[in-house]
Structure formats: structure tokens, C-alpha cells
Design an enzyme around this catalytic site. Structure first.
Site, PDB file in Angstrom:
ATOM      1  N   ARG A 110      48.073  46.692  46.027  1.00 23.57           N
ATOM      2  CA  ARG A 110      48.309  45.663  45.023  1.00 23.57           C
ATOM      3  C   ARG A 110      48.405  44.311  45.720  1.00 23.57           C
ATOM      4  O   ARG A 110      49.087  44.175  46.739  1.00 23.57           O
ATOM      5  CB  ARG A 110      49.602  45.943  44.236  1.00 23.57           C
ATOM      6  CG  ARG A 110      49.537  47.194  43.364  1.00 23.57           C
ATOM      7  CD  ARG A 110      48.621  46.958  42.167  1.00 23.57           C
ATOM      8  NE  ARG A 110      48.506  48.128  41.312  1.00 23.57           N
ATOM      9  CZ  ARG A 110      47.556  49.044  41.401  1.00 23.57           C
ATOM     10  NH1 ARG A 110      46.645  48.931  42.354  1.00 23.57           N
ATOM     11  NH2 ARG A 110      47.504  50.053  40.562  1.00 23.57           N
ATOM     12  N   HIS A 139      37.911  44.315  45.288  1.00 26.10           N
ATOM     13  CA  HIS A 139      38.630  45.354  44.543  1.00 26.10           C
ATOM     14  C   HIS A 139      37.734  46.579  44.321  1.00 26.10           C
ATOM     15  O   HIS A 139      37.531  47.047  43.192  1.00 26.10           O
ATOM     16  CB  HIS A 139      39.124  44.812  43.205  1.00 26.10           C
ATOM     17  CG  HIS A 139      40.316  45.574  42.672  1.00 26.10           C
ATOM     18  ND1 HIS A 139      41.373  44.970  42.038  1.00 26.10           N
ATOM     19  CD2 HIS A 139      40.614  46.902  42.683  1.00 26.10           C
ATOM     20  CE1 HIS A 139      42.262  45.875  41.673  1.00 26.10           C
ATOM     21  NE2 HIS A 139      41.823  47.059  42.060  1.00 26.10           N
TER      22      HIS A 139
END
Length: 309
Positions: free
Chosen positions: A224, A272
């Protein structure tokens, strides 16, 4: 016949619909799966934060919310969410994370950039340590963290894990709590971040924790973005205290083009991509949880609402 609301982006429906339907039939369950149905008739919600549902209050009959995402920080505080919430853990997501993490750990362990980024064509022989001589730390030993730890351990790395709560991993050292965090940071030549995003984990990598790491250490973050204080990370890189940071997740995504990470010589940015939910395997997890819900069995990957993951 049960009713399953697909509360994810509509463009994904044609992909997921036949896969979920087939997986449910394999469990002997007939279901009506749709993008739109009366809230008081919905039995299960297949959910993505990018879908149309933001308030769960009307879904009084729903037995569970089945997320397509591994992370739940954008879901678990949603208005009206009293239904059980299950995060996505599927074989494809786990395998994808194992491959991405192992690839980048090996890249830094072997010093591959010296050969790949060699514009002057210099012949530079060097001795590369064996994996057993390289200490790798995994912050976050949930499903994905454990899978990555075992993969790296099997390759031969000296692997240790850390989580807030005590755990036991066969053949792998494990630490927990504040003292354990200090211990694993001090021993990690390569640190992999796979913690959930909570109030407790926000900026867990900061000026103080970075100062504990060996000089020249590498940080790899497929977990994260908010786990890292970007300013502290850049300061450590600029001083040479940290050797490199390979980052797949960020506080703001897409990462703004003017962000200093893009141009920093000691930062690798990936967009990502460390691990994606694969529809074929995710549909089986969804169907299994619906089957368990219909037969009175405990749901898989149930989120602890107090802990936030």
C-alpha cells in the site's frame, strides 16, 4: 434461486457473469446475477469500490459483501456496511504477487541493473553473494506475505517476517510488535512491504524506521502506498542511506508525472501491477463463499472490522 448483485464496474460484468454462474453451478447453486436488482432482494453483493454502490444500508437481506479487491481500506468504513465483508484472496492474485516480489528481490540481490543499465558497455565482473547470504524481511505476513516469504525461503534467502500479532511460520523466523519491528528492520538487506493499510500502518516506513535499516538496503513496496512517508524515503535515498526503492503503489495513483520518484536514479516505479485479481480464479472464490454462506459454514477471508483487515 439466490440473487447476486454485481456491484463492480459494468464493463467487467460480461467477463465475470459466466464465470461466477459456472462456479456456482459446480456447487449446485442456481443464481440470478445482475447489475441492477431491488436492494431488498439481494442475497450477496460482489463488490468493487469502483462500482455503483457506496451505501449498503438498503441491502437489508444481503448475507455478505464479497470484495474483488485484496485491500479493504476503501470499503470497510462504507455507510451502512453491517454485512460480513470478505476480501479477495485467490490463487492468481497470490501467484502474481509471488512472481513480482521474487523477480524484484532477485533483481536487487543479483545487482542486475549494473548490467542492464550499462550505456558505456563496461566489462565489470563481480562476485554476487548467494541467496543465503542476503537477509530479506517481509512486513505483513497475511496470505500474500506468507506466500512470498515461502517462495524466497525456497530460493535460499535468509527470510524473516513481521506482523503486529504473533505468528508461527514453518522454518521462517517471525517477529511481532514494536520490538520485533526494530529487530527485523535492523536485519533486512531487502525489505518487502505487504502490510494492510490501517491507521497503525500508515507511514510505518518513516525517518525513524528507515534509520534502523542497514546502509544501502533496498525497499520493495507492492503493498500500500501510504505505508511509506515519501519525504523520508527520498531523504534517505538522497543521503545514500538507502540503496534503492522499487515501488508499485503510491499515496496518489496514477503517480503524478511531476513526482520526484519518476526521475530519481534510485527509484523504480511500476504502475500498480504487482498482482491483479484474475476473473477465472476470483469467480471460484466468490462461488465458494456463497456456497459456504448458503450451507452455514464460516466465510473465507472474513475481514476483522476492528483490525481493519
Amino acid at each position: 434461486m439466490i440473487n447476486v448483485l454485481f456491484a463492480a464496474p459494468a464493463e467487467q460484468f460480461d467477463t465475470y457473469h459466466p464465470l461466477i454462474e459456472a462456479a456456482l453451478k459446480a456447487h449446485g447453486i442456481d443464481a440470478r446475477i445482475g447489475l441492477d436488482m431491488p436492494a431488498d432482494q439481494v442475497d450477496y453483493i460482489v463488490f468493487s469500490p469502483k462500482g455503483p454502490v457506496s451505501d449498503f444500508t438498503p441491502f437489508s437481506r444481503a448475507k455478505a459483501v464479497l470484495s474483488l479487491w485484496a485491500g479493504v481500506e476503501r470499503i470497510e468504513s462504507s455507510p451502512g456496511l453491517t454485512q460480513p465483508l470478505c476480501r479477495m484472496v485467490d490463487g492468481g492474485l497470490k501467484q502474481g504477487m509471488r512472481e513480482w516480489v521474487a523477480g524484484h528481490v532477485l533483481r536487487h540481490h543479483l545487482g542486475m541493473d549494473a548490467d542492464i543499465l550499462n550505456p558505456e558497455h563496461r566489462w565489470q565482473p563481480r562476485a554476487v553473494p548467494l541467496a543465503g547470504d542476503r537477509r530479506v524481511g517481509i512486513l505483513g505476513t497475511g496470505e500474500l506475505g506468507q506466500a512470498c516469504a515461502r517462495t524466497l525461503h525456497d530460493i535460499g534467502f535468509d527470510v524473516a517476517g513481521w506482523s503486529r500479532r504473533p505468528k508461527t511460520l514453518d522454518g521462517i523466523a517471525h517477529f511481532d510488535g514494536g520490538d520485533g519491528l526494530e529487530t527485523i528492520l535492523k536485519r533486512s538487506d531487502i525489505l518487502v512491504l505487504l502490510l494492510p493499510q490501517t491507521l497503525q500502518t500508515r507511514h510505518i516506513i518513516n525517518a525513524d524506521t528507515l534509520a534502523l535499516m542497514p546502509r544501502g538496503a533496498v525497499i520493495i513496496n507492492p503493498g500500500r502506498g501510504p505505508l511509506i512517508d515519501d519525504t523520508a524515503l527520498l531523504d534517505a535515498l538522497n543521503r545514500g542511506d538507502l540503496g534503492h526503492a522499487t515501488l508499485d503503489v503510491f499515496e496518489q495513483e496514477p503517480l503524478p508525472q511531476a513526482h520526484p520518484f519518476w526521475a530519481h536514479p534510485r527509484v523504480t516505479v511500476t504502475p500498480h501491477i504487482a498482482s491483479e485479481t484474475r476473473p477465472a480464479s476470483a469467480a471460484k472464490v466468490i462461488a465458494q463463499n456463497i456456497y459456504r454462506g448458503e450451507t452455514g459454514q464460516p466465510l473465507l477471508y472474513l475481514v476483522d472490522r476492528k483490525a481493519g483487515y
